[in-house]
Design a protein around this motif. Structure first.
Motif, PDB file in Angstrom:
ATOM      1  N   SER A   7       0.796  -1.229   0.000  1.00 45.89           N
ATOM      2  CA  SER A   7       0.000   0.000   0.000  1.00 45.89           C
ATOM      3  C   SER A   7       0.829   1.280   0.000  1.00 45.89           C
ATOM      4  O   SER A   7       0.355   2.327   0.396  1.00 45.89           O
ATOM      5  CB  SER A   7      -0.963   0.003   1.194  1.00 45.89           C
ATOM      6  N   MET A   8       2.082   1.197  -0.441  1.00 48.18           N
ATOM      7  CA  MET A   8       2.890   2.407  -0.601  1.00 48.18           C
ATOM      8  C   MET A   8       4.001   2.135  -1.593  1.00 48.18           C
ATOM      9  O   MET A   8       4.341   0.991  -1.867  1.00 48.18           O
ATOM     10  CB  MET A   8       3.467   2.893   0.728  1.00 48.18           C
ATOM     11  N   HIS A   9       4.546   3.209  -2.136  1.00 48.46           N
ATOM     12  CA  HIS A   9       5.685   3.124  -3.040  1.00 48.46           C
ATOM     13  C   HIS A   9       6.412   4.455  -3.031  1.00 48.46           C
ATOM     14  O   HIS A   9       5.912   5.443  -2.493  1.00 48.46           O
ATOM     15  CB  HIS A   9       5.246   2.746  -4.463  1.00 48.46           C
ATOM     16  N   GLY A  10       7.584   4.468  -3.580  1.00 49.19           N
ATOM     17  CA  GLY A  10       8.352   5.694  -3.695  1.00 49.19           C
ATOM     18  C   GLY A  10       8.375   6.166  -5.134  1.00 49.19           C
ATOM     19  O   GLY A  10       8.228   5.380  -6.075  1.00 49.19           O
ATOM     20  N   ARG A  11       8.533   7.469  -5.294  1.00 50.36           N
ATOM     21  CA  ARG A  11       8.657   8.069  -6.629  1.00 50.36           C
ATOM     22  C   ARG A  11       9.928   8.906  -6.632  1.00 50.36           C
ATOM     23  O   ARG A  11      10.283   9.532  -5.640  1.00 50.36           O
ATOM     24  CB  ARG A  11       7.462   8.971  -6.952  1.00 50.36           C
ATOM     25  N   HIS A  12      10.604   8.935  -7.760  1.00 53.61           N
ATOM     26  CA  HIS A  12      11.806   9.745  -7.905  1.00 53.61           C
ATOM     27  C   HIS A  12      11.770  10.440  -9.263  1.00 53.61           C
ATOM     28  O   HIS A  12      11.627   9.785 -10.297  1.00 53.61           O
ATOM     29  CB  HIS A  12      13.081   8.897  -7.803  1.00 53.61           C
ATOM     30  N   ILE A  13      11.884  11.754  -9.215  1.00 49.82           N
ATOM     31  CA  ILE A  13      11.956  12.552 -10.438  1.00 49.82           C
ATOM     32  C   ILE A  13      13.385  13.072 -10.520  1.00 49.82           C
ATOM     33  O   ILE A  13      13.792  13.919  -9.720  1.00 49.82           O
ATOM     34  CB  ILE A  13      10.940  13.713 -10.417  1.00 49.82           C
ATOM     35  N   PRO A  14      14.190  12.544 -11.442  1.00 51.56           N
ATOM     36  CA  PRO A  14      15.600  12.936 -11.507  1.00 51.56           C
ATOM     37  C   PRO A  14      15.775  14.373 -11.992  1.00 51.56           C
ATOM     38  O   PRO A  14      14.980  14.868 -12.778  1.00 51.56           O
ATOM     39  CB  PRO A  14      16.210  11.948 -12.498  1.00 51.56           C
ATOM     40  N   SER A  15      16.836  15.005 -11.484  1.00 50.24           N
ATOM     41  CA  SER A  15      17.194  16.327 -11.994  1.00 50.24           C
ATOM     42  C   SER A  15      18.156  16.130 -13.156  1.00 50.24           C
ATOM     43  O   SER A  15      18.645  15.037 -13.400  1.00 50.24           O
ATOM     44  CB  SER A  15      17.859  17.169 -10.897  1.00 50.24           C
ATOM     45  N   ASN A  16      18.452  17.190 -13.853  1.00 47.68           N
ATOM     46  CA  ASN A  16      19.385  17.119 -14.983  1.00 47.68           C
ATOM     47  C   ASN A  16      20.835  17.162 -14.530  1.00 47.68           C
ATOM     48  O   ASN A  16      21.737  16.953 -15.321  1.00 47.68           O
ATOM     49  CB  ASN A  16      19.114  18.256 -15.971  1.00 47.68           C
ATOM     50  N   GLU A  17      21.064  17.438 -13.228  1.00 50.29           N
ATOM     51  CA  GLU A  17      22.423  17.529 -12.702  1.00 50.29           C
ATOM     52  C   GLU A  17      23.091  16.158 -12.744  1.00 50.29           C
ATOM     53  O   GLU A  17      22.532  15.171 -12.309  1.00 50.29           O
ATOM     54  CB  GLU A  17      22.364  18.034 -11.256  1.00 50.29           C
ATOM     55  N   GLN A  18      24.300  16.090 -13.280  1.00 49.85           N
ATOM     56  CA  GLN A  18      24.995  14.816 -13.410  1.00 49.85           C
ATOM     57  C   GLN A  18      26.325  14.779 -12.668  1.00 49.85           C
ATOM     58  O   GLN A  18      27.052  13.817 -12.781  1.00 49.85           O
ATOM     59  CB  GLN A  18      25.215  14.487 -14.890  1.00 49.85           C
ATOM     60  N   GLU A  19      26.675  15.817 -11.925  1.00 49.18           N
ATOM     61  CA  GLU A  19      27.935  15.849 -11.189  1.00 49.18           C
ATOM     62  C   GLU A  19      27.781  15.079  -9.884  1.00 49.18           C
ATOM     63  O   GLU A  19      26.851  15.303  -9.123  1.00 49.18           O
ATOM     64  CB  GLU A  19      28.321  17.305 -10.868  1.00 49.18           C
ATOM     65  N   GLY A  20      28.698  14.154  -9.596  1.00 51.20           N
ATOM     66  CA  GLY A  20      28.681  13.417  -8.338  1.00 51.20           C
ATOM     67  C   GLY A  20      27.427  12.566  -8.203  1.00 51.20           C
ATOM     68  O   GLY A  20      26.907  12.041  -9.178  1.00 51.20           O
ATOM     69  N   ARG A  22      23.855  11.616  -8.238  1.00 49.49           N
ATOM     70  CA  ARG A  22      22.749  12.190  -8.993  1.00 49.49           C
ATOM     71  C   ARG A  22      21.589  12.487  -8.068  1.00 49.49           C
ATOM     72  O   ARG A  22      21.220  11.673  -7.229  1.00 49.49           O
ATOM     73  CB  ARG A  22      22.337  11.237 -10.098  1.00 49.49           C
ATOM     74  N   LYS A  23      21.013  13.638  -8.246  1.00 51.04           N
ATOM     75  CA  LYS A  23      19.963  14.106  -7.357  1.00 51.04           C
ATOM     76  C   LYS A  23      18.627  14.148  -8.080  1.00 51.04           C
ATOM     77  O   LYS A  23      18.530  13.891  -9.256  1.00 51.04           O
ATOM     78  CB  LYS A  23      20.329  15.476  -6.811  1.00 51.04           C
ATOM     79  N   GLY A  24      17.623  14.515  -7.326  1.00 52.88           N
ATOM     80  CA  GLY A  24      16.284  14.646  -7.858  1.00 52.88           C
ATOM     81  C   GLY A  24      15.316  14.781  -6.701  1.00 52.88           C
ATOM     82  O   GLY A  24      15.725  14.895  -5.548  1.00 52.88           O
ATOM     83  N   GLN A  25      14.053  14.752  -7.005  1.00 48.64           N
ATOM     84  CA  GLN A  25      13.025  14.852  -5.983  1.00 48.64           C
ATOM     85  C   GLN A  25      12.483  13.456  -5.705  1.00 48.64           C
ATOM     86  O   GLN A  25      12.025  12.762  -6.617  1.00 48.64           O
ATOM     87  CB  GLN A  25      11.898  15.772  -6.459  1.00 48.64           C
ATOM     88  N   SER A  26      12.543  13.040  -4.433  1.00 49.66           N
ATOM     89  CA  SER A  26      12.032  11.727  -4.026  1.00 49.66           C
ATOM     90  C   SER A  26      10.967  11.913  -2.969  1.00 49.66           C
ATOM     91  O   SER A  26      11.091  12.772  -2.091  1.00 49.66           O
ATOM     92  CB  SER A  26      13.159  10.871  -3.452  1.00 49.66           C
ATOM     93  N   TYR A  27       9.917  11.097  -3.048  1.00 50.77           N
ATOM     94  CA  TYR A  27       8.843  11.183  -2.068  1.00 50.77           C
ATOM     95  C   TYR A  27       8.096   9.855  -2.003  1.00 50.77           C
ATOM     96  O   TYR A  27       8.180   9.023  -2.909  1.00 50.77           O
ATOM     97  CB  TYR A  27       7.887  12.338  -2.396  1.00 50.77           C
ATOM     98  N   THR A  28       7.380   9.667  -0.909  1.00 47.87           N
ATOM     99  CA  THR A  28       6.612   8.447  -0.682  1.00 47.87           C
ATOM    100  C   THR A  28       5.150   8.708  -1.001  1.00 47.87           C
ATOM    101  O   THR A  28       4.609   9.761  -0.665  1.00 47.87           O
ATOM    102  CB  THR A  28       6.756   7.991   0.783  1.00 47.87           C
ATOM    103  N   PRO A  90      23.857  -7.655  -9.377  1.00 43.59           N
ATOM    104  CA  PRO A  90      24.237  -6.236  -9.299  1.00 43.59           C
ATOM    105  C   PRO A  90      23.656  -5.402 -10.439  1.00 43.59           C
ATOM    106  O   PRO A  90      23.684  -5.793 -11.601  1.00 43.59           O
ATOM    107  CB  PRO A  90      25.759  -6.297  -9.411  1.00 43.59           C
ATOM    108  N   PHE A  91      23.131  -4.244 -10.057  1.00 42.03           N
ATOM    109  CA  PHE A  91      22.630  -3.249 -11.009  1.00 42.03           C
ATOM    110  C   PHE A  91      23.257  -1.908 -10.655  1.00 42.03           C
ATOM    111  O   PHE A  91      23.494  -1.615  -9.478  1.00 42.03           O
ATOM    112  CB  PHE A  91      21.107  -3.095 -10.898  1.00 42.03           C
ATOM    113  N   ARG A  92      23.489  -1.068 -11.644  1.00 41.82           N
ATOM    114  CA  ARG A  92      23.890   0.315 -11.370  1.00 41.82           C
ATOM    115  C   ARG A  92      22.732   1.010 -10.663  1.00 41.82           C
ATOM    116  O   ARG A  92      21.569   0.806 -11.011  1.00 41.82           O
ATOM    117  CB  ARG A  92      24.204   1.073 -12.657  1.00 41.82           C
ATOM    118  N   SER A  93      23.064   1.832  -9.693  1.00 40.55           N
ATOM    119  CA  SER A  93      22.035   2.598  -8.993  1.00 40.55           C
ATOM    120  C   SER A  93      21.875   3.957  -9.662  1.00 40.55           C
ATOM    121  O   SER A  93      22.684   4.353 -10.497  1.00 40.55           O
ATOM    122  CB  SER A  93      22.423   2.777  -7.522  1.00 40.55           C
TER     123      SER A  93
END
Length: 185
Positions: A7-20, A22-28, A90-93
């Motif tokens: 009854s729950m899942h996470g969502r991640h919207i990646p940003s275009n930033e590729q240095e180090g 990788r970031k984005g917006q994550s929420y439950t 193994p998978f790339r994260s």
């Protein structure tokens, strides 16, 4: 392979930033992960995260999250998995490290999987504080558990792919993961 909390899942919207890392917006999101959400993940629309911990405190997958980005170190981890014939995939994260998955042939108590994954962390020579999923052995009254981003976001163009030399595409990766399923015995 990647089913979990009902009854729950996470969502991640990646940003275009590729240095180090990788970031984005994550929420439950407090709703069941649907077939449509898995499809959108594979299409690269919105990333999907699954909490392995199910309502009955069992799991059918677990993962070790290796947030190290040194190629030589990661190659050493991959070599150890092969040398020790570990049932890990193994998978790339999304951040460029590794998510090393353990898939199970049937639901198993989360406590047992956490313990097994921590023993694999030691066998691989990883730091003792390396994250494992499920993070919790059981659900608390108010908590759902932690989720992990799934591989193969944007299956056609993404980089969250399996890291097994002989596996070349998504279908082969899923077949390989099924072949590595472990039973509790």
């Amino acid at each position: 392979l990647f089913s979990g909390h009902e009854s729950m899942h996470g969502r991640h919207i990646p940003s275009n930033e590729q240095e180090g890392k990788r970031k984005g917006q994550s929420y439950t999101v407090q709703s069941a992960p649907t077939e449509t959400l898995y499809k959108e993940h594979l299409e690269g629309k919105t990333g999907l995260g699954i909490c392995p911990l199910r309502i009955d405190n069992t799991v059918i997958f677990g993962a070790i999250d290796i947030d190290t980005y040194d190629v030589n170190f990661l190659n050493g981890i991959l070599a150890k998995i092969v040398k020790l014939d570990m049932p890990l995939v193994p998978f790339r994260s999304k951040s460029g490290g590794l998510h090393v998955y353990l898939f199970l042939s049937s639901p198993v108590q989360a406590e047992w999987v956490k313990s097994l994954l921590h023993s694999y962390v030691t066998m691989l020579g990883l730091p003792s504080n390396t994250e494992v999923f499920p993070k919790q052995a059981g659900r608390s009254a108010s908590g759902n558990g932690n989720w992990i981003n799934l591989p193969y976001f944007d299956v056609e163009h993404g980089d969250r792919t399996i890291v097994v030399e002989q596996v070349k595409n998504f279908e082969q990766a899923m077949d390989y993961a099924v072949s590595k399923r472990k039973s509790q015995t």
